[in-house]
Design a protein around this motif. Structure first.
Motif, PDB file in Angstrom:
ATOM      1  N   SER A 396      32.876  42.143  39.387  1.00 25.30           N
ATOM      2  CA  SER A 396      32.661  41.362  38.164  1.00 25.30           C
ATOM      3  C   SER A 396      31.289  41.650  37.565  1.00 25.30           C
ATOM      4  CB  SER A 396      32.833  39.866  38.446  1.00 25.30           C
ATOM      5  OG  SER A 396      31.991  39.476  39.508  1.00 25.30           O
ATOM      6  N   GLN A 403      30.284  46.329  30.163  1.00 23.02           N
ATOM      7  CA  GLN A 403      30.969  45.913  28.935  1.00 23.02           C
ATOM      8  C   GLN A 403      30.236  44.846  28.134  1.00 23.02           C
ATOM      9  OE1 GLN A 403      33.385  47.644  27.969  1.00 23.02           O
ATOM     10  NE2 GLN A 403      34.073  48.678  29.828  1.00 23.02           N
ATOM     11  N   PRO A 464      40.855  42.163  33.366  1.00 27.48           N
ATOM     12  CA  PRO A 464      39.895  42.357  32.264  1.00 27.48           C
ATOM     13  C   PRO A 464      39.786  43.823  31.835  1.00 27.48           C
ATOM     14  CG  PRO A 464      38.766  41.824  34.330  1.00 27.48           C
ATOM     15  CD  PRO A 464      40.222  41.590  34.573  1.00 27.48           C
ATOM     16  N   TRP A 465      40.075  44.760  32.761  1.00 25.13           N
ATOM     17  CA  TRP A 465      40.028  46.179  32.387  1.00 25.13           C
ATOM     18  C   TRP A 465      41.094  46.512  31.343  1.00 25.13           C
ATOM     19  CZ3 TRP A 465      40.910  44.042  37.135  1.00 25.13           C
ATOM     20  CH2 TRP A 465      42.245  43.978  37.552  1.00 25.13           C
ATOM     21  N   THR A 467      42.397  43.829  29.164  1.00 23.87           N
ATOM     22  CA  THR A 467      42.117  43.001  27.978  1.00 23.87           C
ATOM     23  C   THR A 467      40.896  43.494  27.206  1.00 23.87           C
ATOM     24  OG1 THR A 467      40.876  41.437  29.343  1.00 23.87           O
ATOM     25  CG2 THR A 467      43.187  40.898  28.903  1.00 23.87           C
ATOM     26  N   ILE A 468      39.996  44.221  27.875  1.00 22.94           N
ATOM     27  CA  ILE A 468      38.826  44.737  27.149  1.00 22.94           C
ATOM     28  C   ILE A 468      39.257  45.634  25.987  1.00 22.94           C
ATOM     29  CG2 ILE A 468      38.447  46.778  28.670  1.00 22.94           C
ATOM     30  CD1 ILE A 468      35.625  44.712  27.152  1.00 22.94           C
ATOM     31  N   ARG A 472      39.114  41.399  23.308  1.00 25.24           N
ATOM     32  CA  ARG A 472      37.761  41.347  23.862  1.00 25.24           C
ATOM     33  C   ARG A 472      37.309  39.899  24.155  1.00 25.24           C
ATOM     34  NH1 ARG A 472      33.392  44.641  24.721  1.00 25.24           N
ATOM     35  NH2 ARG A 472      31.402  43.522  24.636  1.00 25.24           N
ATOM     36  N   ARG A 474      39.215  37.399  25.056  1.00 26.66           N
ATOM     37  CA  ARG A 474      39.886  36.953  26.291  1.00 26.66           C
ATOM     38  C   ARG A 474      39.169  37.561  27.511  1.00 26.66           C
ATOM     39  NH1 ARG A 474      41.537  34.397  29.623  1.00 26.66           N
ATOM     40  NH2 ARG A 474      40.596  32.903  28.239  1.00 26.66           N
ATOM     41  N   CYS A 475      38.851  38.849  27.387  1.00 27.60           N
ATOM     42  CA  CYS A 475      38.152  39.538  28.469  1.00 27.60           C
ATOM     43  C   CYS A 475      36.817  38.843  28.743  1.00 27.60           C
ATOM     44  CB  CYS A 475      37.936  40.995  28.085  1.00 27.60           C
ATOM     45  SG  CYS A 475      37.031  41.921  29.335  1.00 27.60           S
ATOM     46  N   THR A 478      37.271  35.671  30.658  1.00 28.98           N
ATOM     47  CA  THR A 478      37.550  35.916  32.078  1.00 28.98           C
ATOM     48  C   THR A 478      36.257  36.150  32.850  1.00 28.98           C
ATOM     49  OG1 THR A 478      39.683  36.923  31.549  1.00 28.98           O
ATOM     50  CG2 THR A 478      38.719  37.470  33.693  1.00 28.98           C
TER      51      THR A 478
END
Ligand SMILES: [Zn+2]
Ligand SMILES: [Zn+2]
Length: 559
Positions: A396, A403, A464-465, A467-468, A472, A474-475, A478
């Motif tokens: 994380s 990111q 997240p990998w 949703t990125i 973005r 939502r990512c 997370t």
């Protein structure tokens, strides 16, 4: 007003270094409990010290052509350092060879004597003519009358575990010179323990929360009937019996050692510049006194010592005596004489403290003996600390670095899964606290690891990998949520993994110290959006096979 809790851990005996059986039995459970209580905001004082009198120290001194003082100086320093490096943080770590302790022990002896709780008795005792000395129990060896193994000691047969009186030994010999001792008359002072049976039984009847091992052990003693116990010895290393006709006699180490809890508390108060403050705990019925011990100490802490406190009358009685069972090593009984042990100072030459703390917590000998195995230690470290807790943090934080410019991402609108994982953290906080109140370290640390597992599952499911690239916001939510979970974990980890807790707090660049947080406010902890993270490090390193093989070889060759 915060709750007042006085916690003691059995005074370790200063005739050898600390081994991991000591840690598992008393010190890690006590430290976990105290760290939790400190985070809860309780008024807790954690007391310990080295037990520096008694026959084994004189035997070791004779063997090494050293003085007893030299022996205890060496091991007192070594043990104190081992505790410090393992993160076991006492408010005071004293030693029983101090004049302060001698004075307090003599005062308590005299007070009991003045109240009629001590009587004199002439007894026949082994005397070695060639060594020209009375032989305490441990200075005598012979054949065990029960199992007939040789080398049984005057107080106990290590082979069959039975307690012995020296005169029961067959073909007794002096342990120093090997000659056959003779009986001579000598006078000793006895504590009238038998007078306290009823009072002790009534008192213990109210202790329904005590562990079965302690209650059952005491029940056995009560059933046999308590007998008066000699509290003096004919040796010259110890606290002189403060009576004119007791020349050459010292207090029995088992009489003076628990008094060390009081004298260490007095020293603590003196060092703070408030010399009477120890009385706020020892002489105040709103204080809970908790003695952490290994099971070999039950009789002294649950029977003899409370009776001494009752006889004295000015001090509180123990509220709880959480005694642990034994830790075996690679399936065999730990034995210091055979060097079948893992020594704490040697462990720390190779590994950091937290993996051992974790192993001894997750595998604590709470209700039955537990086993320490190096392979299992490696597995626990690699597949739990590193792969679960360490992995959650590492994946994380590196994601946020890449990111989100190494800053706490915006919270956004929380999803049901975001809410659920933070709710899980709140529930775990509650459950871990409750388990620690009940001295259930093993289950408590299991809850901690389960929370980290839930964190990994949450992270995987949230992906997240993916949703990125698609969402973005939502990512970001997370990662925001994961960081909040990790802030909670950093505080919840402190009782169990204090060094890693501090490291994680620093990596998160959370404000202040994790130690300033309050346990029941953990669910409300929030890292501010946009706050930069700290320097990322590996939280737990994996342990390679060859390192473990070396440890196993070292253990086997040192016998
Ligand atoms: Zn035996
Ligand atoms: Zn002798």
């Amino acid at each position: 007003m915060p709750e007042k809790i006085l916690v003691t851990a059995a005074l370790p005996y200063a005739n050898g270094p600390l081994h991991i059986g000591h840690l598992a039995g008393a010190y890690i459970p006590a430290d976990v409990y105290v760290r939790y209580q400190r985070l809860k905001g309780a008024d807790v004082v954690f007391i310990c010290g080295s037990d520096e009198h008694g026959v084994p120290i004189t035997i070791r001194a004779d063997r090494e052509h050293a003085t007893p003082q030299e022996i205890v100086d060496r091991y007192h320093s070594l043990m104190k350092e081992s505790f410090r490096r393992m993160g076991v943080v006492f408010d005071n770590y004293s030693r029983t060879s101090l004049p302060l302790h001698h004075k307090i022990s003599q005062e308590i002896f005299l007070s009991l004597n003045a109240k009629g709780w001590i009587r004199e008795q002439e007894i026949r005792q082994y005397y070695c003519v060639s060594c020209r000395r009375f032989l305490p129990d441990r200075y005598i060896e012979g054949e065990c009358p029960h199992c007939h193994r040789l080398g049984a000691r005057g107080d106990q047969c290590e082979a069959c575990g039975r307690w012995l009186e020296p005169e029961q030994l067959i073909a007794a010999t002096c342990k120093i010179c090997g000659s056959a001792p003779e009986f001579r008359l000598t006078k000793h002072w006895y504590f009238r323990l038998s007078e306290f049976q009823k009072q002790l039984e009534d008192w213990q009847a109210s202790k329904l929360q005590w562990k079965n091992n302690v209650r059952e052990f005491c029940a056995g003693w009560f059933q046999e009937g308590l007998t008066d116990r000699p509290i003096t010895r004919d040796i010259d290393w110890g606290i002189p019996v403060p009576l004119p006709d007791a020349k050459g006699k010292v207090l029995y180490v088992w009489f003076d050692a628990p008094i060390g809890y009081i004298s260490s508390s007095v020293e603590w108060a003196q060092n703070l510049g408030t010399p009477e403050r120890w009385r706020d705990y020892w002489c105040s019925s709103d204080t809970r006194l908790i003695h952490f011990i290994g099971k070999d100490n039950i009789v002294f802490h649950a029977i003899v010592w409370p009776a001494v406190l009752m006889a004295h009358g000015e001090f509180i009685l123990p509220d709880h005596i959480p005694a642990n069972e034994f830790l075996n090593i690679e399936g065999e009984k730990l034995s210091t004489s055979r060097n079948w042990a893992v020594w704490v100072d040697e462990y720390l030459e190779v590994f950091p403290p937290d993996p051992l703390r974790y192993y001894l917590e997750a595998n604590a000998p709470e209700n039955k003996d537990a086993d320490f195995a190096w392979k299992d230690f490696q597995t626990r470290n690699n597949s739990e600390l590193a792969d679960v807790l360490g992995n959650l943090v590492n994946r994380s934080l590196s994601f946020v670095e890449k990111q989100f410019d190494a800053k706490v991402p915006p919270a956004g609108e929380p999803s049901e899964a975001d809410r659920a994982i933070l709710r899980a953290a709140a529930e775990a906080t509650e459950r871990i606290g409750k388990l620690l109140e009940e001295f259930q370290v093993r289950r408590a640390v299991g809850e901690l690891m389960d929370l980290a597992r839930a964190g990994n599952k949450y992270f995987n499911d949230a992906a997240p990998w993916a949703t990125i690239k698609t969402d973005r916001a939502r990512c970001a939510a997370t990662l925001y949520t994961t960081l909040q979970l990790e802030a909670a974990l950093a505080v919840l980890m402190d009782p169990f993994l204090p060094f890693s807790a501090e490291k994680l707090w620093r990596m998160l660049n959370a404000p202040g110290s994790h130690l300033d947080q309050r346990w029941y406010e953990v669910p409300k902890l929030r890292l501010q959006e946009g706050r930069p993270l700290g320097q990322r490090e590996i939280l737990f390193h994996k342990i390679e096979d060859d390192i473990i093989e070396t440890q196993i070889a070292r253990l086997k060759s040192s016998q």
